[in-house]
Enzyme design. Structure first.
Site, short mmCIF file in Angstrom:
data_model
loop_
_atom_site.label_atom_id
_atom_site.label_comp_id
_atom_site.label_asym_id
_atom_site.label_seq_id
_atom_site.Cartn_x
_atom_site.Cartn_y
_atom_site.Cartn_z
N GLY A 77 0.77 -1.28 0.20
CA GLY A 77 -0.12 -0.19 0.08
C GLY A 77 0.73 1.22 -0.19
N PRO A 125 2.20 5.41 1.13
CA PRO A 125 3.02 5.39 2.21
C PRO A 125 2.21 5.83 3.45
CG PRO A 125 4.86 6.06 1.10
CD PRO A 125 2.48 6.03 -0.30
N GLY A 126 2.61 5.79 4.82
CA GLY A 126 1.90 5.71 6.09
C GLY A 126 0.45 5.60 5.73
N VAL A 127 -0.18 4.22 5.37
CA VAL A 127 -1.31 3.69 5.73
C VAL A 127 -1.06 2.90 6.88
CG1 VAL A 127 -1.89 4.11 3.43
CG2 VAL A 127 -0.77 2.00 3.99
N LYS A 170 1.57 0.32 7.29
CA LYS A 170 1.36 -1.14 7.18
C LYS A 170 3.00 -1.51 8.22
CE LYS A 170 3.91 -0.18 2.98
NZ LYS A 170 2.86 1.01 3.69
N THR A 171 4.00 -0.59 8.50
CA THR A 171 4.89 -1.37 10.27
C THR A 171 4.07 -1.34 11.20
OG1 THR A 171 6.29 -0.30 8.75
CG2 THR A 171 6.57 -0.66 11.30
N SER A 212 -4.03 3.17 -19.09
CA SER A 212 -4.79 2.96 -18.56
C SER A 212 -5.98 4.78 -18.70
CB SER A 212 -5.79 3.54 -17.04
OG SER A 212 -4.57 4.12 -15.83
N LYS A 231 -7.34 5.16 -7.44
CA LYS A 231 -7.67 6.52 -8.21
C LYS A 231 -8.59 7.06 -8.40
CE LYS A 231 -5.34 3.43 -12.26
NZ LYS A 231 -5.32 2.92 -13.31
#
Length: 801
Positions: free
Chosen positions: A362, A364-366, A368-369, A686, A729
């Site tokens: 995903g 950055p900043g969502v 994950k870590t 796309s 998107k």
């Protein structure tokens, strides 16, 4: 057991005698020799001899391995002997004591049944009248005396007996019968008739045996001296050790070795590691501390002892508690949490938390870590993390071999040492950013062994060169995109996608996590600071534009630093951070809706793109100038995107009449398509319908609607094909302030994954062809010119009344 005394020795030797073959034994005249008799015919022979004259001939067998020797297997020269005693043993064999009387030579063979019987003739000695005989006799006596003094198995009385023997022949027989000589040498002495020659042969043998005895005595003396020296050193060292222990001054090197040995025994190492540790400790004890290898071995042993070979934590697979911790640590992410709980449920049924390697993908900043931290906390395991972003050396993963100066284990082993557990939750961050080097290897290939459930039970680090079991470790990887992860590595992972956040989700995260965290880090109390929803929404809309919340956290930190400054200066009243203060403290707005400004001119269309950092808005610009219909493409576009531009132009040009365009216009103009920003590489199919819309807008001289964004692949027949990354998107379109999204109809099922807030705020136009795109991309009717032309043509063709 019975014993028979054979009586006195007969006075005269008969010529016809039974023969007893002897294996590896030679009996000399005037010698007493014990013999063991076991063969059936030999036992009968002894019984007959004892019952008769008690005399027999003793002939030595040439080859001791012959089981039943015949006439051809024995020497012709032997000794006549008399049986003095016979003892019958319970196992059926006999023990006899014989005395040699006279040397004899075989003259005629009589029979070999039931035992050997032959005619013999006496073999007399030849004694020359020469002073050499007497000299050799004295020399043999002296040599034999010296040998007796140095040979433990010869009694001292034998020296006196040899000195009293005057007969040189008898002396030779005495020496030959008492020394340990080969059978061939004894038989040669027995067959030698000339006494002088026999004395010389015995003298040579005695000289050889004397040299061997002296060498053996010398070796024994040296060994005894070494033993005595070693015992003396041991005694002195023990005394020194006792004195040092009494003074508190022990041997540091030995104390270090003893301490390491105790640690090795207490560590309960696997068998392979245990053997290697003891071997290296043995080498360490033999090296002086100043040796270069000493420090290398000591460091290696320290690494073996500090690794968690058997240490592990107990798993807590309470699903309700795991979900509670995930909800406590993360806002929303319902599908991701559900997938993690499912993984824990399967592990609970298997009673084993190992299994597929999870990979969170995903922007950055969502979170994950932080999800990795939460999983470790929910199952009660320790947490280990490494970042492999930018790693280009395979040795960073597997370690360096000990032959190199400064060698050390790889990041996997080092992280396990820090975790102090063989079953931690192991997070491998930024796995999509590993590099490769033609000289230093491919770290992604080295990672295959780490992440393969069928191989990592015996992972070998180059430094340790020992198998380490990683099968109990729960590996979790994070990545921003899957495109750069090698296929074999991706095949070993179970991918879980994390998408960007909506404005409402960011507001919830800010209120629940970010604001309390920043209040603590800035030493502020919630009662002194007022940061409401309106101020947070303004910060989200005008000062951040990202898929995650990192920039939002930075902006909140900026606001709270300003508030902390007021508090530190003595502001006593409650500080309310409203919209005015947000604008005052954060400055001019950073982001605004560009769509209105960028699409005000014809030839510009708003596209939607998916990147490694989330979704983004892409403005595609087209311009024309007099020419011959050529196409120029700029903006650092990949091959797929360039082909999409070619397809868009081909369709638009071939269907100019159907969309209300003048076909001659394309023949008289060259078209230039540009996609800002020019420094950023772009690719993918796309943007096809967006390029076609920009070309149509340019040719018609009509601007595209400012509130519409679009995504979809175009074909030469005008069909609109499905695309990927729709959620990211659409979220980018929402952040950019767009109201309508034109998308392929085949992507309609993907709308179910969008948050309800997004579905309520945006309207979605589902299309199957580029004509439908053009009908909805303009504020007016894009096909109106074509309809007006067709109407005029019909009116002109109608008959007049």
């Amino acid at each position: 057991m019975s014993e028979v005394d054979a009586g006195e020795v007969p006075l005269e030797t008969p010529s016809r005698l039974p023969v007893l073959p002897l294996k590896e034994t030679v009996v000399f005249p005037e010698s007493m020799t014990p013999l063991a008799v076991g063969q059936e015919r030999s036992i009968k022979l002894i019984d007959d001899v004892v019952a008769g004259e008690r005399m027999l001939a003793l002939l030595t067998v040439r080859n001791g391995e012959v089981e039943h020797p015949g006439w051809d297997d024995v020497y012709e020269v032997g000794t006549v002997a008399v049986v003095h005693k016979m003892i019958k043993v319970p196992d059926g064999t006999l023990r006899i004591l014989v005395q040699g009387l006279q040397r004899v030579r075989l003259r005629e063979r009589i029979t070999d049944e039931p035992y050997l019987l032959a005619e013999f003739e006496e073999l007399d000695d030849v004694i020359p009248s020469s002073p050499s005989v007497q000299a050799l006799t004295r020399n043999v006596q002296a040599q034999f005396g010296r040998i007796i003094g140095m040979t433990p198995y010869l009694p001292e009385e034998l020296q006196l007996a040899a000195a009293n023997v005057d007969d040189p022949s008898a002396l030779c027989h005495l020496v030959a019968s008492t020394l340990r000589l080969k059978t061939e040498e004894r038989q040669a002495l027995l067959e030698t008739v000339d006494v002088l020659e026999r004395l010389r042969a015995v003298s040579v043998i005695l000289e050889r045996e004397l040299d061997v005895s002296e060498l053996g005595t010398k070796i024994q003396t040296q060994v005894a001296s070494e033993i005595e020296k070693g015992q003396r050193e041991y005694f002195l060292r023990q005394q020194l050790k006792a004195i040092q222990d009494e003074l508190g001054e022990g041997d540091e090197q030995q104390a270090e070795a003893n301490e390491l040995r105790e640690q090795i025994e207490a560590k309960r190492l696997p068998e392979d590691a245990y053997k290697v540790a003891l071997r290296e400790l043995g080498r360490l004890e033999k090296l002086p501390p100043a040796a270069a290898e000493h420090g290398v071995i000591r460091t290696y042993l320290d690494w073996i002892l500090c690794l968690p070979w058997n240490e592990s934590t107990q798993d807590d697979l309470d699903l309700d508690r795991a979900r509670e911790i995930l909800d406590e640590d993360h806002f929303d992410l319902e599908k991701v949490k559900e997938r993690i709980v499912e993984h824990l449920a399967v592990s609970k049924l298997k009673n084993d938390l190992s299994g597929p390697i999870l990979c969170f993908v995903g922007p950055p900043g969502v979170g994950k870590t932080s999800l990795g931290h939460s999983i470790a906390r929910s199952v009660g395991r320790k947490f280990a993390r490494i970042s492999v972003g930018g790693v280009r050396d395979e040795a960073e993963i597997r370690g360096h071999r000990r032959t190199y100066i400064g060698a050390m284990p790889g990041t996997i082993v080092r992280a396990l040492r820090d975790a102090e557990s063989r079953n931690p939750v192991f997070l491998i961050d930024e796995i999509d950013k590993m590099g490769a080097d033609s000289f230093r290897g491919d770290p992604a290939s080295a990672m295959l062994e780490v992440l393969d459930p069928h191989q990592h039970s015996s992972f070998r680090d180059h430094y340790l060169d020992l198998p380490f079991d990683l099968s109990k470790t729960l590996f979790i990887c994070t990545a921003n995109t899957l495109d750069t992860i090698p296929g074999p590595l991706l095949d070993r992972m179970d991918v879980i996608h994390l998408s960007g956040y909506t404005h409402d989700e960011k507001l919830g995260i800010a209120k629940r996590y970010l604001v309390p965290k920043q209040l603590r880090e800035h030493g502020l109390k919630r009662s002194r600071i007022g940061l409401g929803d309106k101020a947070l929404r303004l910060t989200i809309a005008e000062y951040t534009r990202e898929a995650g919340v990192r920039n939002l956290e930075r902006q909140i930190a900026t606001l709270l630093r300003k508030a902390a400054t007021l508090v530190a200066r003595g502001e006593n009243a409650r500080i309310a951070i409203d919209e005015n203060r947000v604008r005052e403290w954060l400055g001019p707005r950073r982001f605004s809706s560009e769509a209105r400004k960028r699409t005000a001119d014809p030839g510009v269309a708003t596209g939607l793109a998916y990147t490694a950092v989330g979704g983004d808005v892409l403005f595609i610009e087209a311009t024309a100038y007099p020419g011959k219909g050529r196409l120029q493409i700029t903006g650092q576009l990949g091959e797929v995107m360039q082909e999409s531009a070619q397809a868009a132009l081909s369709w638009t040009r071939s269907h100019a009449g159907r969309v209300g365009l003048e076909p001659e216009w394309f023949a008289e103009h060259d078209i230039h398509i540009h996609v800002p920003a020019g420094a950023v590489p772009k690719d993918g199919p796309s943007a096809g319908i967006t390029m076609a819309t920009a070309i149509a807008s340019l040719a018609r001289g009509e601007a595209v609607s400012e509130d519409v964004g679009m995504t979809g692949e175009i074909t030469l027949t005008g069909q609109v094909l499905p695309i990927g990354g729709l959620r990211e998107k659409v979220l980018a379109a929402q952040r950019a302030g767009l109201k309508r999204v034109i998308m392929p109809r085949e992507n309609e099922p993907d709308l179910e994954e969008l948050p309800q807030e997004t579905r309520d705020e945006l309207s979605f136009v589902l299309v199957d062809s580029i004509e439908e795109v053009l009908e909805n991309a303009f504020d007016g009717d894009a096909l109106a010119p074509r309809r007006r032309r067709a109407s005029l043509e019909r009116q002109a063709a109608a008959p007049r009344r």
